[in-house]
Design an enzyme around this catalytic site. Structure first.
Site, PDB file in Angstrom:
ATOM      1  N   TYR A   1     -43.757 -47.630 -92.469  1.00  0.00           N
ATOM      2  CA  TYR A   1     -44.383 -48.372 -93.569  1.00  0.00           C
ATOM      3  C   TYR A   1     -43.404 -48.572 -94.722  1.00  0.00           C
ATOM      4  O   TYR A   1     -43.242 -49.681 -95.242  1.00  0.00           O
ATOM      5  CB  TYR A   1     -45.625 -47.634 -94.069  1.00  0.00           C
ATOM      6  CG  TYR A   1     -46.266 -48.289 -95.271  1.00  0.00           C
ATOM      7  CD1 TYR A   1     -47.046 -49.429 -95.129  1.00  0.00           C
ATOM      8  CD2 TYR A   1     -46.069 -47.779 -96.558  1.00  0.00           C
ATOM      9  CE1 TYR A   1     -47.624 -50.045 -96.230  1.00  0.00           C
ATOM     10  CE2 TYR A   1     -46.645 -48.389 -97.657  1.00  0.00           C
ATOM     11  CZ  TYR A   1     -47.423 -49.515 -97.490  1.00  0.00           C
ATOM     12  OH  TYR A   1     -47.981 -50.119 -98.584  1.00  0.00           O
TER      13      TYR A   1
ATOM     14  N   SER B   1     -44.493 -52.364-102.192  1.00  0.00           N
ATOM     15  CA  SER B   1     -45.037 -51.040-102.484  1.00  0.00           C
ATOM     16  C   SER B   1     -43.963 -50.226-103.180  1.00  0.00           C
ATOM     17  O   SER B   1     -42.764 -50.475-103.014  1.00  0.00           O
ATOM     18  CB  SER B   1     -45.456 -50.340-101.188  1.00  0.00           C
ATOM     19  OG  SER B   1     -45.721 -48.970-101.394  1.00  0.00           O
TER      20      SER B   1
END
Length: 253
Positions: A148, A135
């Site tokens: 995350y 990501s």
């Protein structure tokens, strides 16, 4: 038998990888589709022209992971592509999010990805590909998305190191670092807090992200970022001290 293994294949980016590979990859005999939702996997398998096996597995459960290892030992396929898309994120202040949900992120995003990669490597040969979904959150710490972002930093670092380790075997690893993508991701991610409005205006389609990722993989590139905005963000995170970026992030909230 040449196979492609896709985790997180029941929706979003994982599903899109299956659809695009099915339309344009002719060296694969069979797809192995892995996710928890059996009904969605079976629906996807019916939409593919390739033969497809569905495995409704929870990769955070050791019994399910061992089941996959047993299948690999029994079938001994040639794993020509491994695409790890399983994962989730939850926004909010670290102290306010249930600890089991946070450790679950680490378990799925990091440990399960690592274990399935390790399990598949003995069955991969020259010119095989590994695609790991990281990501743009991996580029710097993300207050309000702390675990995350940290988990995706692991995926990026692990993938870049693995790319170098496997280069002599001519197995090529690509880490995919998209920004916000129009998937079901945010349905779960916004359980405790909402993302910045500006991020929603920068969302891209899974089709675009997957197309760019497959192109990068075909070119043996270790990293795939989609859109000029995310490429600029990556450059920004490399040249500007993170303390200054984090301070700026506080000002826009």
């Amino acid at each position: 038998m040449n196979i492609a293994i896709i985790t997180g294949a029941s929706s979003g980016i994982g599903k899109e990888f299956a659809l695009q590979l099915d339309a344009g990859l002719y060296t694969i005999d069979e797809f192995w589709l892995i996710a928890r939702r059996k009904d969605r996997l079976e629906e996807l398998a019916c939409d593919l022209d390739h033969m497809a096996k569905t495995f409704p597995l929870d990769l955070t459960q050791e019994a399910d992971m061992e089941h996959l290892r047993d299948l690999l030992r029994k079938e001994r396929p040639a794993v020509r592509m491994l695409i790890n898309c399983s994962g989730y994120g939850i926004m909010g202040q670290f102290s306010e999010i249930d600890s089991r949900e946070q450790s679950g992120m680490i378990d799925l995003n990091c440990r399960a990805l690592t274990e399935i990669t390790h399990a598949c490597l003995p069955y991969m040969k020259k010119n095989s590909r590994i695609i790991q979904l990281a990501s743009s959150a991996a580029f710097l710490p993300q207050p309000g998305f702390a675990v995350y972002a940290a988990s995706k930093s692991y995926v990026l670092s692990f993938s870049r190191a693995l790319s170098e380790e496997l280069r002599s075997r001519k197995i090529y690893v690509t880490a995919v670092c998209p920004g916000p993508v129009q998937t079901e991701f945010f349905d779960r991610a916004e359980k405790y807090a909402a993302t910045l409005a500006i991020k929603k205006y920068t969302m891209v389609t899974p089709q675009s992200v997957v197309r760019a990722a497959l192109t990068a993989s075909a070119r043996k590139c270790p990293l795939s970022t989609y859109s000029p905005l995310i490429k600029a963000f990556r450059l920004l995170a490399k040249v500007i001290p993170h303390t200054l970026i984090l301070k700026a992030m506080r000002l826009v909230k």
